[in-house]
Scaffold this motif. Structure first.
Motif, PDB file in Angstrom:
ATOM      1  N   GLN A  43       0.823  -1.200   0.000  1.00 29.48           N
ATOM      2  CA  GLN A  43       0.000   0.000   0.000  1.00 29.48           C
ATOM      3  C   GLN A  43       0.862   1.257   0.000  1.00 29.48           C
ATOM      4  O   GLN A  43       0.588   2.227  -0.716  1.00 29.48           O
ATOM      5  CB  GLN A  43      -0.923   0.000   1.227  1.00 29.48           C
ATOM      6  CG  GLN A  43      -1.818   1.228   1.354  1.00 29.48           C
ATOM      7  CD  GLN A  43      -2.813   1.345   0.230  1.00 29.48           C
ATOM      8  OE1 GLN A  43      -3.223   0.338  -0.350  1.00 29.48           O
ATOM      9  NE2 GLN A  43      -3.207   2.566  -0.102  1.00 29.48           N
ATOM     10  N   GLN A  46       2.365   1.703  -3.406  1.00 31.96           N
ATOM     11  CA  GLN A  46       1.353   2.205  -4.329  1.00 31.96           C
ATOM     12  C   GLN A  46       1.153   3.710  -4.152  1.00 31.96           C
ATOM     13  O   GLN A  46       1.021   4.459  -5.128  1.00 31.96           O
ATOM     14  CB  GLN A  46       0.024   1.470  -4.102  1.00 31.96           C
ATOM     15  CG  GLN A  46       0.020   0.009  -4.535  1.00 31.96           C
ATOM     16  CD  GLN A  46       0.074  -0.154  -6.042  1.00 31.96           C
ATOM     17  OE1 GLN A  46      -0.271   0.749  -6.784  1.00 31.96           O
ATOM     18  NE2 GLN A  46       0.513  -1.311  -6.493  1.00 31.96           N
ATOM     19  N   GLU A  47       1.144   4.153  -2.900  1.00 26.24           N
ATOM     20  CA  GLU A  47       0.980   5.584  -2.631  1.00 26.24           C
ATOM     21  C   GLU A  47       2.181   6.374  -3.132  1.00 26.24           C
ATOM     22  O   GLU A  47       2.032   7.460  -3.704  1.00 26.24           O
ATOM     23  CB  GLU A  47       0.786   5.806  -1.128  1.00 26.24           C
ATOM     24  CG  GLU A  47      -0.533   5.256  -0.591  1.00 26.24           C
ATOM     25  CD  GLU A  47      -0.644   5.376   0.913  1.00 26.24           C
ATOM     26  OE1 GLU A  47       0.334   5.831   1.547  1.00 26.24           O
ATOM     27  OE2 GLU A  47      -1.706   5.018   1.465  1.00 26.24           O
ATOM     28  N   GLU A  48       3.397   5.836  -2.921  1.00 27.49           N
ATOM     29  CA  GLU A  48       4.600   6.515  -3.396  1.00 27.49           C
ATOM     30  C   GLU A  48       4.634   6.560  -4.914  1.00 27.49           C
ATOM     31  O   GLU A  48       5.052   7.561  -5.509  1.00 27.49           O
ATOM     32  CB  GLU A  48       5.844   5.804  -2.858  1.00 27.49           C
ATOM     33  CG  GLU A  48       6.031   5.950  -1.350  1.00 27.49           C
ATOM     34  CD  GLU A  48       7.229   5.170  -0.837  1.00 27.49           C
ATOM     35  OE1 GLU A  48       7.873   4.464  -1.657  1.00 27.49           O
ATOM     36  OE2 GLU A  48       7.534   5.256   0.366  1.00 27.49           O
ATOM     37  N   LEU A  49       4.199   5.464  -5.561  1.00 31.88           N
ATOM     38  CA  LEU A  49       4.149   5.437  -7.018  1.00 31.88           C
ATOM     39  C   LEU A  49       3.165   6.467  -7.546  1.00 31.88           C
ATOM     40  O   LEU A  49       3.463   7.195  -8.501  1.00 31.88           O
ATOM     41  CB  LEU A  49       3.755   4.037  -7.496  1.00 31.88           C
ATOM     42  CG  LEU A  49       3.546   3.873  -9.008  1.00 31.88           C
ATOM     43  CD1 LEU A  49       4.831   4.195  -9.759  1.00 31.88           C
ATOM     44  CD2 LEU A  49       3.071   2.459  -9.333  1.00 31.88           C
ATOM     45  N   GLN A  50       1.994   6.555  -6.912  1.00 32.69           N
ATOM     46  CA  GLN A  50       1.000   7.529  -7.347  1.00 32.69           C
ATOM     47  C   GLN A  50       1.503   8.948  -7.143  1.00 32.69           C
ATOM     48  O   GLN A  50       1.281   9.827  -7.985  1.00 32.69           O
ATOM     49  CB  GLN A  50      -0.308   7.320  -6.570  1.00 32.69           C
ATOM     50  CG  GLN A  50      -1.461   8.186  -7.072  1.00 32.69           C
ATOM     51  CD  GLN A  50      -1.781   7.932  -8.529  1.00 32.69           C
ATOM     52  OE1 GLN A  50      -1.952   6.790  -8.941  1.00 32.69           O
ATOM     53  NE2 GLN A  50      -1.849   8.997  -9.326  1.00 32.69           N
ATOM     54  N   GLU A  51       2.203   9.160  -6.039  1.00 35.17           N
ATOM     55  CA  GLU A  51       2.775  10.485  -5.779  1.00 35.17           C
ATOM     56  C   GLU A  51       3.804  10.846  -6.840  1.00 35.17           C
ATOM     57  O   GLU A  51       3.856  11.988  -7.309  1.00 35.17           O
ATOM     58  CB  GLU A  51       3.420  10.497  -4.392  1.00 35.17           C
ATOM     59  CG  GLU A  51       3.969  11.851  -3.977  1.00 35.17           C
ATOM     60  CD  GLU A  51       4.552  11.836  -2.577  1.00 35.17           C
ATOM     61  OE1 GLU A  51       5.303  12.774  -2.240  1.00 35.17           O
ATOM     62  OE2 GLU A  51       4.266  10.898  -1.820  1.00 35.17           O
ATOM     63  N   LEU A  53       3.897   9.638  -9.929  1.00 38.53           N
ATOM     64  CA  LEU A  53       3.175   9.866 -11.182  1.00 38.53           C
ATOM     65  C   LEU A  53       2.530  11.248 -11.197  1.00 38.53           C
ATOM     66  O   LEU A  53       2.546  11.945 -12.216  1.00 38.53           O
ATOM     67  CB  LEU A  53       2.107   8.782 -11.373  1.00 38.53           C
ATOM     68  CG  LEU A  53       2.628   7.369 -11.671  1.00 38.53           C
ATOM     69  CD1 LEU A  53       1.478   6.378 -11.689  1.00 38.53           C
ATOM     70  CD2 LEU A  53       3.377   7.335 -12.997  1.00 38.53           C
ATOM     71  N   ASP A  54       1.970  11.642 -10.057  1.00 43.24           N
ATOM     72  CA  ASP A  54       1.369  12.976  -9.960  1.00 43.24           C
ATOM     73  C   ASP A  54       2.424  14.057 -10.153  1.00 43.24           C
ATOM     74  O   ASP A  54       2.172  15.084 -10.786  1.00 43.24           O
ATOM     75  CB  ASP A  54       0.682  13.150  -8.602  1.00 43.24           C
ATOM     76  CG  ASP A  54      -0.550  12.268  -8.453  1.00 43.24           C
ATOM     77  OD1 ASP A  54      -1.061  11.793  -9.485  1.00 43.24           O
ATOM     78  OD2 ASP A  54      -0.984  12.044  -7.308  1.00 43.24           O
ATOM     79  N   GLU A  55       3.622  13.824  -9.592  1.00 43.17           N
ATOM     80  CA  GLU A  55       4.694  14.803  -9.711  1.00 43.17           C
ATOM     81  C   GLU A  55       5.178  14.901 -11.150  1.00 43.17           C
ATOM     82  O   GLU A  55       5.428  15.999 -11.663  1.00 43.17           O
ATOM     83  CB  GLU A  55       5.856  14.424  -8.794  1.00 43.17           C
ATOM     84  CG  GLU A  55       6.931  15.489  -8.707  1.00 43.17           C
ATOM     85  CD  GLU A  55       7.980  15.176  -7.659  1.00 43.17           C
ATOM     86  OE1 GLU A  55       8.847  14.344  -7.962  1.00 43.17           O
ATOM     87  OE2 GLU A  55       7.919  15.740  -6.564  1.00 43.17           O
ATOM     88  N   GLU A  57       3.406  14.287 -13.792  1.00 39.69           N
ATOM     89  CA  GLU A  57       2.359  14.992 -14.527  1.00 39.69           C
ATOM     90  C   GLU A  57       2.416  16.489 -14.243  1.00 39.69           C
ATOM     91  O   GLU A  57       2.176  17.316 -15.122  1.00 39.69           O
ATOM     92  CB  GLU A  57       0.986  14.438 -14.134  1.00 39.69           C
ATOM     93  CG  GLU A  57      -0.166  15.057 -14.909  1.00 39.69           C
ATOM     94  CD  GLU A  57      -1.504  14.452 -14.525  1.00 39.69           C
ATOM     95  OE1 GLU A  57      -2.529  14.936 -15.034  1.00 39.69           O
ATOM     96  OE2 GLU A  57      -1.526  13.503 -13.720  1.00 39.69           O
TER      97      GLU A  57
END
Length: 238
Positions: A43, A46-51, A53-55, A57
């Motif tokens: 989990q 996953q949060e670090e990966l999403q962070e 990806l957001d960065e 973008e």
């Protein structure tokens, strides 16, 4: 007699089964603990990966390369001493108002620019002060097509997105020179920096009511020029 022995064996076997399971319970508990720990780690990843990806973008199309966990290799002064960034784990992205409040209290912009403190030193100081205050900050090294580069800071505000801050001070203690009229000067060297690929870097003093897009900086230039034109016209007609 045979029937009695069979019954005894059956009872003995039934009693052995739960006893054997109990022997495995510590192992099952340990496996469950490891499984829960792996779920938690997954989990977090996953949060670090999403962070991340957001960065990515966030910086897409800006020409900015993002690095994490390294020193920038930028000098802070003419003694060739390099910037040393301090990153704290317990930081968060500020709101716009929190960022403005922090900049209002931070005195980095009041320091003198010179051989002992170049733009890299200003950006280093603001970054480290922000991190100590619990505010996540990025150090930005900017390369120009010609001449030496520049260093500023970036903050990903939670309500207005990415904000570039340039706190590089002047080589004098005063922000005003006698006999000159300053338009849009708030008495601080803290400025919003405006970046656009292929365009000169722009600056607007914090505290003025302009947006964060490069087009807002261009509008500010038009407004300033209009004020200068009105002033010149008024003084000419006197």
């Amino acid at each position: 007699m045979k029937l009695r022995i069979f019954c005894l064996l059956l009872v003995f076997t039934i009693l052995l089964i739960p006893t054997g399971c109990q022997n495995y319970k510590p192992q099952l508990d340990e496996l469950q603990r490891q499984y829960d720990e792996l779920l938690q780690q997954n989990q977090q990843l996953q949060e670090e990966l999403q962070e991340a990806l957001d960065e990515l973008e966030l910086y897409q199309g800006t020409g900015i390369r993002v690095y994490s966990g390294i020193q920038p290799g930028v000098i802070r002064n003419e003694l060739m001493e390099e910037v040393v960034l301090i990153n704290k784990e317990a930081t968060r992205n500020p709101t716009w108002d929190e960022l403005m409040s922090f900049l209002g209290q931070d005195a980095t912009d009041s320091m003198l620019y010179g051989p002992q403190l170049l733009c890299g030193g200003f950006a280093e100081a603001l970054h480290n002060n922000a991190e100590r205050a619990g505010i996540a900050s990025a150090f930005m090294a900017i390369n120009f097509e010609e001449g030496i580069g520049h260093a500023i800071n970036a903050f990903n505000t939670s309500d207005k997105g990415l904000v570039y801050i340039d706190c590089t001070g002047d080589d004098t203690h005063s922000t005003h020179l006698p006999g000159y009229i300053y338009i849009g000067d708030t008495g601080s060297h803290d400025t919003i920096a405006y970046l656009e690929i292929g365009e000169p870097i722009g600056h607007i003093n914090i505290g003025l009511s302009y947006g964060l897009d490069y087009s807002d900086y261009e509008q500010w230039k038009l407004d300033v020029q209009a004020m200068i034109d009105r002033f010149n016209e008024a003084t000419t007609n006197e």
